[in-house]
Motif scaffolding. Structure first.
Motif, PDB file in Angstrom:
ATOM      1  N   ILE A   1      18.800   9.119  20.227  1.00  0.00           N
ATOM      2  CA  ILE A   1      19.038  10.179  21.204  1.00  0.00           C
ATOM      3  C   ILE A   1      18.045  11.319  21.003  1.00  0.00           C
ATOM      4  CG2 ILE A   1      20.683  12.006  21.839  1.00  0.00           C
ATOM      5  CD1 ILE A   1      22.891   9.814  21.424  1.00  0.00           C
ATOM      6  N   VAL A   2      17.740  11.644  19.742  1.00  0.00           N
ATOM      7  CA  VAL A   2      16.734  12.675  19.470  1.00  0.00           C
ATOM      8  C   VAL A   2      15.390  12.263  20.054  1.00  0.00           C
ATOM      9  CG1 VAL A   2      15.410  13.785  17.626  1.00  0.00           C
ATOM     10  CG2 VAL A   2      17.898  13.612  17.437  1.00  0.00           C
ATOM     11  N   ILE A   3      15.038  10.988  19.916  1.00  0.00           N
ATOM     12  CA  ILE A   3      13.784  10.485  20.499  1.00  0.00           C
ATOM     13  C   ILE A   3      13.837  10.578  22.015  1.00  0.00           C
ATOM     14  CG2 ILE A   3      12.330   8.441  20.795  1.00  0.00           C
ATOM     15  CD1 ILE A   3      13.165   7.617  17.934  1.00  0.00           C
ATOM     16  N   ALA A   4      14.989  10.237  22.599  1.00  0.00           N
ATOM     17  CA  ALA A   4      15.143  10.336  24.056  1.00  0.00           C
ATOM     18  C   ALA A   4      14.963  11.775  24.529  1.00  0.00           C
ATOM     19  CB  ALA A   4      16.517   9.809  24.475  1.00  0.00           C
ATOM     20  N   ILE A   5      15.517  12.729  23.777  1.00  0.00           N
ATOM     21  CA  ILE A   5      15.362  14.143  24.134  1.00  0.00           C
ATOM     22  C   ILE A   5      13.897  14.560  24.034  1.00  0.00           C
ATOM     23  CG2 ILE A   5      15.932  16.504  23.414  1.00  0.00           C
ATOM     24  CD1 ILE A   5      18.716  15.467  22.640  1.00  0.00           C
ATOM     25  N   ALA A   6      13.211  14.064  22.996  1.00  0.00           N
ATOM     26  CA  ALA A   6      11.789  14.390  22.839  1.00  0.00           C
ATOM     27  C   ALA A   6      10.969  13.867  24.023  1.00  0.00           C
ATOM     28  CB  ALA A   6      11.262  13.812  21.530  1.00  0.00           C
ATOM     29  N   LEU A   7      11.408  12.762  24.607  1.00  0.00           N
ATOM     30  CA  LEU A   7      10.677  12.151  25.716  1.00  0.00           C
ATOM     31  C   LEU A   7      11.129  12.636  27.086  1.00  0.00           C
ATOM     32  CD1 LEU A   7      10.641   8.491  24.366  1.00  0.00           C
ATOM     33  CD2 LEU A   7       8.634   9.932  24.648  1.00  0.00           C
TER      34      LEU A   7
ATOM     35  N   MET B   1      20.990  17.363  26.723  1.00  0.00           N
ATOM     36  CA  MET B   1      19.882  16.782  27.479  1.00  0.00           C
ATOM     37  C   MET B   1      19.681  17.491  28.813  1.00  0.00           C
ATOM     38  SD  MET B   1      20.337  12.700  26.643  1.00  0.00           S
ATOM     39  CE  MET B   1      18.643  12.270  27.055  1.00  0.00           C
ATOM     40  N   VAL B   2      20.770  17.782  29.497  1.00  0.00           N
ATOM     41  CA  VAL B   2      20.688  18.445  30.805  1.00  0.00           C
ATOM     42  C   VAL B   2      20.118  19.855  30.655  1.00  0.00           C
ATOM     43  CG1 VAL B   2      22.081  19.419  32.689  1.00  0.00           C
ATOM     44  CG2 VAL B   2      22.463  17.064  31.936  1.00  0.00           C
ATOM     45  N   GLU B   3      20.568  20.592  29.636  1.00  0.00           N
ATOM     46  CA  GLU B   3      20.064  21.950  29.431  1.00  0.00           C
ATOM     47  C   GLU B   3      18.566  21.939  29.125  1.00  0.00           C
ATOM     48  OE1 GLU B   3      22.234  24.242  26.626  1.00  0.00           O
ATOM     49  OE2 GLU B   3      24.146  24.056  27.702  1.00  0.00           O
ATOM     50  N   THR B   4      18.127  20.937  28.340  1.00  0.00           N
ATOM     51  CA  THR B   4      16.697  20.825  28.026  1.00  0.00           C
ATOM     52  C   THR B   4      15.883  20.617  29.295  1.00  0.00           C
ATOM     53  OG1 THR B   4      17.178  19.893  25.837  1.00  0.00           O
ATOM     54  CG2 THR B   4      14.989  19.487  26.744  1.00  0.00           C
ATOM     55  N   LEU B   5      16.334  19.720  30.141  1.00  0.00           N
ATOM     56  CA  LEU B   5      15.622  19.443  31.383  1.00  0.00           C
ATOM     57  C   LEU B   5      15.591  20.657  32.312  1.00  0.00           C
ATOM     58  CD1 LEU B   5      16.854  15.826  32.130  1.00  0.00           C
ATOM     59  CD2 LEU B   5      14.462  16.544  32.096  1.00  0.00           C
TER      60      LEU B   5
END
Length: 330
Positions: free
Chosen positions: A162-168, A112-116
């Motif tokens: 969690i996948v949905i959270a990452i998408a958002l 999640m952190v890397e995505t952000l």
């Protein structure tokens, strides 16, 4: 103005001995905050549509022609660098299997952190705080602890949340959900779909839901596209398509639902199978399975035509609306 406008999108696969057309000139729009369903049997072209919109087609697949206008820009010809500005940031995708989506050797927090930080200038602490907030949005208990866990330590339903959270994470304008509950138990599926609907409504996010489940489409979406053999054969308001299907294929999908059959009776099904894109029949691709097929259906591919709020590609439906058969080459 539409958030997403797809016009005459054609996707082909360059095989060893021939080129196969997987999507054939499909066109549709998605308004801001609108929820659109795409339904059809396996092989209809639903998932290919999602991958093409995200420009995630891998060789030997490629977009042959057409336009995908997103936010006023045609992203079909975008370079990889330009698409990285779009993917995950303004347009996100939720895939079928969360175990394939999540990296098994990285913690949830690392992913999640890397995505952000790939899209925003944030410190690690700031990115972690946003990640925790997004996990809370999808009702993950003890989100601080989940950041330290690996995907295999979580249940299937928790992984998909969690996948949905990452998408958002980056507040996208559009989410493409490709069979988001296929890998989950039936008892978890309804919870995930309710969560996705709630998040899209509260965040005013557009949604393209790709599924074979008409029951889910009827509850989740405002408009629906019915696909067959790489083409859109019926499109319109979901309620109208579910309650009054016009195309024989759509009628067959509705009639095949378990609730349409009395207890103790054999389930209804559409005879035959979806044709291979490498060997499509002449004329209407559905005619070998259609009870209403006439001679012209075997020779001429029907054009999609609008009748009030619904678009349909069927010779017989057009005739019933007072439009004579058109003798044109397929």
């Amino acid at each position: 103005m539409s958030l997403l406008s797809v016009r005459d999108l054609t996707v082909k696969f360059a095989m060893r001995d021939q080129t196969v057309t997987a999507l054939n000139q499909i066109s549709f729009d998605v308004r801001r905050g609108e929820r659109l369903g795409i339904v059809g049997e396996s092989g209809a072209g639903k998932s290919i549509t999602g991958f093409a919109l995200m420009n995630l087609l891998s060789q030997p697949g490629y977009i042959d022609s057409g336009h995908v206008m997103f936010g006023g820009e045609d992203i079909v010809r975008f370079s990889d660098a330009q698409m990285r500005r779009i993917r995950g940031n303004r347009m996100a995708m939720i895939f079928q299997d969360p175990m394939v989506t999540l990296n098994p050797v990285l913690t949830i927090g690392q992913q999640m952190v890397e995505t952000l930080r790939a899209h925003r200038k944030l410190s690690r602490a700031e990115a972690e705080q946003i990640s925790i907030l997004k996990l809370r949005e999808v009702y993950i208990p003890s989100p601080e602890e989940r950041l330290e866990q690996y995907p295999h330590e979580l249940s299937g339903g928790m992984r998909q949340r969690i996948v949905i959270a990452i998408a958002l994470l980056l507040d996208p304008e559009l989410i493409i959900a490709d069979e988001p509950t296929t890998a989950l138990d039936v008892t978890i599926q309804a919870d995930i779909m309710d969560l996705l609907l709630e998040l899209c409504q509260s965040n005013k996010v557009g949604l393209i839901l790709i599924t074979h489940d008409l029951g889910v489409v009827s509850q989740m979406t405002e408009r629906t596209l019915v696909m067959y053999a790489g083409r859109i054969i019926e499109a319109g308001p979901t309620r109208q398509i579910i309650n009054d299907p016009q195309h024989p294929y759509t009628q067959g999908l509705i009639n095949a639902l378990p609730q349409q059959t009395l207890p103790g009776h054999r389930l209804k099904q559409i005879p035959g199978n979806m044709p291979s894109p490498a060997a499509l029949p002449a004329g209407c691709p559905f005619h070998p399975r259609c009870d209403f097929a006439v001679d012209i259906c075997r020779r001429v591919r029907p054009e999609i035509m609008r009748f009030a709020e619904v678009e349909i590609a069927c010779h017989e439906v057009s005739r019933l609306h007072g439009i004579p058969y058109k003798e044109e080459s397929a």
